[in-house]
Design a protein around this motif. Structure first.
Motif, PDB file in Angstrom:
ATOM      1  N   SER A  93       0.831  -1.197   0.000  1.00 25.21           N
ATOM      2  CA  SER A  93       0.000   0.000   0.000  1.00 25.21           C
ATOM      3  C   SER A  93       0.869   1.252   0.000  1.00 25.21           C
ATOM      4  CB  SER A  93      -0.915   0.008   1.230  1.00 25.21           C
ATOM      5  OG  SER A  93      -1.746   1.143   1.237  1.00 25.21           O
ATOM      6  N   LYS A  94       0.291   2.370  -0.382  1.00 28.38           N
ATOM      7  CA  LYS A  94       1.046   3.624  -0.418  1.00 28.38           C
ATOM      8  C   LYS A  94       0.978   4.391   0.893  1.00 28.38           C
ATOM      9  CE  LYS A  94      -2.521   6.676  -2.401  1.00 28.38           C
ATOM     10  NZ  LYS A  94      -2.837   7.589  -3.538  1.00 28.38           N
ATOM     11  N   SER A  95       0.055   4.037   1.803  1.00 31.98           N
ATOM     12  CA  SER A  95      -0.038   4.735   3.094  1.00 31.98           C
ATOM     13  C   SER A  95      -0.570   3.782   4.150  1.00 31.98           C
ATOM     14  CB  SER A  95      -0.940   5.969   2.993  1.00 31.98           C
ATOM     15  OG  SER A  95      -2.265   5.601   2.686  1.00 31.98           O
ATOM     16  N   ALA A  96      -0.260   4.115   5.424  1.00 26.27           N
ATOM     17  CA  ALA A  96      -0.678   3.251   6.529  1.00 26.27           C
ATOM     18  C   ALA A  96      -1.058   4.094   7.738  1.00 26.27           C
ATOM     19  CB  ALA A  96       0.442   2.274   6.890  1.00 26.27           C
ATOM     20  N   TYR A  97      -1.924   3.515   8.566  1.00 27.35           N
ATOM     21  CA  TYR A  97      -2.434   4.185   9.757  1.00 27.35           C
ATOM     22  C   TYR A  97      -2.448   3.187  10.914  1.00 27.35           C
ATOM     23  CZ  TYR A  97      -5.904   6.106  13.010  1.00 27.35           C
ATOM     24  OH  TYR A  97      -6.550   6.559  14.130  1.00 27.35           O
ATOM     25  N   LEU A  98      -2.116   3.679  12.120  1.00 21.09           N
ATOM     26  CA  LEU A  98      -2.048   2.815  13.283  1.00 21.09           C
ATOM     27  C   LEU A  98      -2.440   3.603  14.538  1.00 21.09           C
ATOM     28  CD1 LEU A  98      -1.121   0.159  14.684  1.00 21.09           C
ATOM     29  CD2 LEU A  98       1.208   1.065  14.612  1.00 21.09           C
ATOM     30  N   LYS A  99      -3.268   2.989  15.383  1.00 21.62           N
ATOM     31  CA  LYS A  99      -3.652   3.642  16.633  1.00 21.62           C
ATOM     32  C   LYS A  99      -3.764   2.604  17.739  1.00 21.62           C
ATOM     33  CE  LYS A  99      -7.143   6.666  18.763  1.00 21.62           C
ATOM     34  NZ  LYS A  99      -8.503   7.222  18.660  1.00 21.62           N
ATOM     35  N   PHE A 100      -3.233   2.959  18.919  1.00 19.25           N
ATOM     36  CA  PHE A 100      -3.363   2.133  20.110  1.00 19.25           C
ATOM     37  C   PHE A 100      -4.123   2.916  21.181  1.00 19.25           C
ATOM     38  CE2 PHE A 100       0.639   0.465  18.274  1.00 19.25           C
ATOM     39  CZ  PHE A 100       0.283  -0.873  18.149  1.00 19.25           C
ATOM     40  N   ASP A 101      -5.282   2.405  21.592  1.00 24.64           N
ATOM     41  CA  ASP A 101      -6.030   2.986  22.706  1.00 24.64           C
ATOM     42  C   ASP A 101      -5.732   2.179  23.963  1.00 24.64           C
ATOM     43  OD1 ASP A 101      -7.943   5.138  21.646  1.00 24.64           O
ATOM     44  OD2 ASP A 101      -8.276   3.494  20.232  1.00 24.64           O
ATOM     45  N   PHE A 102      -5.468   2.875  25.063  1.00 24.23           N
ATOM     46  CA  PHE A 102      -5.117   2.164  26.282  1.00 24.23           C
ATOM     47  C   PHE A 102      -5.468   3.003  27.516  1.00 24.23           C
ATOM     48  CE2 PHE A 102      -1.521   4.629  24.827  1.00 24.23           C
ATOM     49  CZ  PHE A 102      -0.980   5.215  25.966  1.00 24.23           C
ATOM     50  N   LYS A 103      -5.536   2.341  28.654  1.00 20.07           N
ATOM     51  CA  LYS A 103      -5.748   3.000  29.942  1.00 20.07           C
ATOM     52  C   LYS A 103      -4.382   3.260  30.583  1.00 20.07           C
ATOM     53  CE  LYS A 103     -10.323   2.243  29.962  1.00 20.07           C
ATOM     54  NZ  LYS A 103     -11.355   3.284  29.956  1.00 20.07           N
ATOM     55  N   TYR A 104      -4.205   4.474  31.077  1.00 19.02           N
ATOM     56  CA  TYR A 104      -2.932   4.844  31.687  1.00 19.02           C
ATOM     57  C   TYR A 104      -3.170   5.237  33.136  1.00 19.02           C
ATOM     58  CZ  TYR A 104       1.847   6.676  31.711  1.00 19.02           C
ATOM     59  OH  TYR A 104       3.182   6.879  31.951  1.00 19.02           O
ATOM     60  N   PHE A 105      -2.448   4.590  34.042  1.00 13.92           N
ATOM     61  CA  PHE A 105      -2.637   4.836  35.473  1.00 13.92           C
ATOM     62  C   PHE A 105      -1.500   5.678  36.029  1.00 13.92           C
ATOM     63  CE2 PHE A 105      -5.248   1.166  34.655  1.00 13.92           C
ATOM     64  CZ  PHE A 105      -6.352   1.349  35.471  1.00 13.92           C
ATOM     65  N   VAL A 106      -1.884   6.717  36.765  1.00 15.34           N
ATOM     66  CA  VAL A 106      -0.919   7.610  37.405  1.00 15.34           C
ATOM     67  C   VAL A 106      -1.209   7.651  38.898  1.00 15.34           C
ATOM     68  CG1 VAL A 106      -0.063   9.981  37.551  1.00 15.34           C
ATOM     69  CG2 VAL A 106      -0.685   9.025  35.322  1.00 15.34           C
ATOM     70  N   LYS A 107      -0.186   7.500  39.706  1.00 14.43           N
ATOM     71  CA  LYS A 107      -0.347   7.551  41.148  1.00 14.43           C
ATOM     72  C   LYS A 107      -0.485   9.012  41.587  1.00 14.43           C
ATOM     73  CE  LYS A 107       2.104   4.642  43.466  1.00 14.43           C
ATOM     74  NZ  LYS A 107       3.254   3.985  44.139  1.00 14.43           N
ATOM     75  N   LYS A 108      -1.587   9.305  42.318  1.00 15.11           N
ATOM     76  CA  LYS A 108      -1.827  10.667  42.790  1.00 15.11           C
ATOM     77  C   LYS A 108      -2.015  10.680  44.298  1.00 15.11           C
ATOM     78  CE  LYS A 108      -4.145  13.827  40.755  1.00 15.11           C
ATOM     79  NZ  LYS A 108      -5.215  14.643  40.158  1.00 15.11           N
ATOM     80  N   SER A 109      -1.504  11.711  44.926  1.00 20.66           N
ATOM     81  CA  SER A 109      -1.669  11.893  46.368  1.00 20.66           C
ATOM     82  C   SER A 109      -2.796  12.877  46.627  1.00 20.66           C
ATOM     83  CB  SER A 109      -0.376  12.429  46.994  1.00 20.66           C
ATOM     84  OG  SER A 109       0.682  11.506  46.820  1.00 20.66           O
TER      85      SER A 109
END
Length: 262
Positions: A93-109
């Motif tokens: 192909s002449k072009s490509a597309y890619l996406k990753f959806d994910f949950k990101y956890f950050v520790k908060k005080s």
């Protein structure tokens, strides 16, 4: 030999911009700020390529093969550009597309008790590789915040209505630069009437309630503050910001959007 139906000629003369797979469950490698090694998180992948008008279909199995190849190398999420290059080559192909959806956890005080708990943010990595091999990477996140209405505070003898809002931000920057998700999330949260926390004791709840009341903001105020933050990150060459405030006294949302292109 088994016939390759996908490569048979289609007579309708209609090229397709994106053809591929979505919601492919995989493990994504995330480089976290302050840590020397990457961490694996659950993710859903969307992968597609341009399909010329003379091809009946694309080879869906090849997307999964590429994912598996990079998973075994521990490079999913780390080497998106080369994944796109392989997609172009292996799917012809002449072009490509890619996406990753994910949950990101950050520790908060918590702001007063200092008790720690994890906050979850919806995030994504997105990449494109066009017919000229021009690569573009996008980093995206959705950050929940609190807003308190300035008008409500001004006209009321007691109190003011407040609500949860979602700030969706998508940014792009040069391939040789880097923005940490933790920093982007923190910048967005600083533009709110008050941040959200997973764990709040009574002293924390008192603090966040009073903090929001002393810092009233319309959706427009939050947008302008977020834009100023992004404009001050000089490596960002594109951003898209969308804010939706789920109004507590209306049966509709307040909404705002701003886009800056290169």
């Amino acid at each position: 030999m088994i016939k390759d139906v996908q490569k048979t000629i289609d007579e309708r003369n209609i090229p397709l911009q994106k053809v591929g797979v979505k919601d492919v469950e995989t493990l994504l490698n995330i480089e976290r700020k302050g840590q020397k090694t990457s961490q694996k998180v659950y993710a859903k992948a969307k992968m597609s390529v341009y399909l010329p008008s003379n091809y009946k279909g694309t080879h869906m199995s090849r997307f999964i093969e590429i994912l598996e190849d990079y998973r075994k190398k521990n490079l999913i999420g780390i080497d998106i550009k080369n994944m796109l290059e392989d997609m172009k080559i292996k799917l012809e192909s002449k072009s490509a597309y890619l996406k990753f959806d994910f949950k990101y956890f950050v520790k908060k005080s918590a702001p007063k008790s200092a008790l720690e708990a994890l906050m979850c943010y919806e995030c994504y990595f997105e990449g494109t590789l066009d017919e000229n091999d021009s690569y573009k990477f996008y980093l995206g996140t959705k950050v929940p915040i609190t807003t308190l209405c300035p008008c409500s505070k001004e006209i009321s003898n007691n109190g003011a209505h407040n609500q949860r809002a979602i700030v969706s931000v998508k940014v792009s920057y040069p391939e040789n630069k880097h923005i940490w998700l933790e920093d982007l999330i923190k910048d967005i949260e600083s533009c709110s009437s008050c941040e959200l926390y997973s764990l709040l004791k009574r002293e924390d709840e008192k603090f966040v309630t009073e903090s929001a009341y002393q810092n009233p903001k319309f959706v427009e105020d939050v947008m302008r503050d977020v834009v100023l933050k992004l404009e001050n990150i000089n490596i960002i060459d594109y951003y898209e910001v969308e804010i939706e405030a789920f109004e507590s006294i209306h049966n509709h949302s307040a909404w705002c959007k701003q886009v800056k292109k290169i």
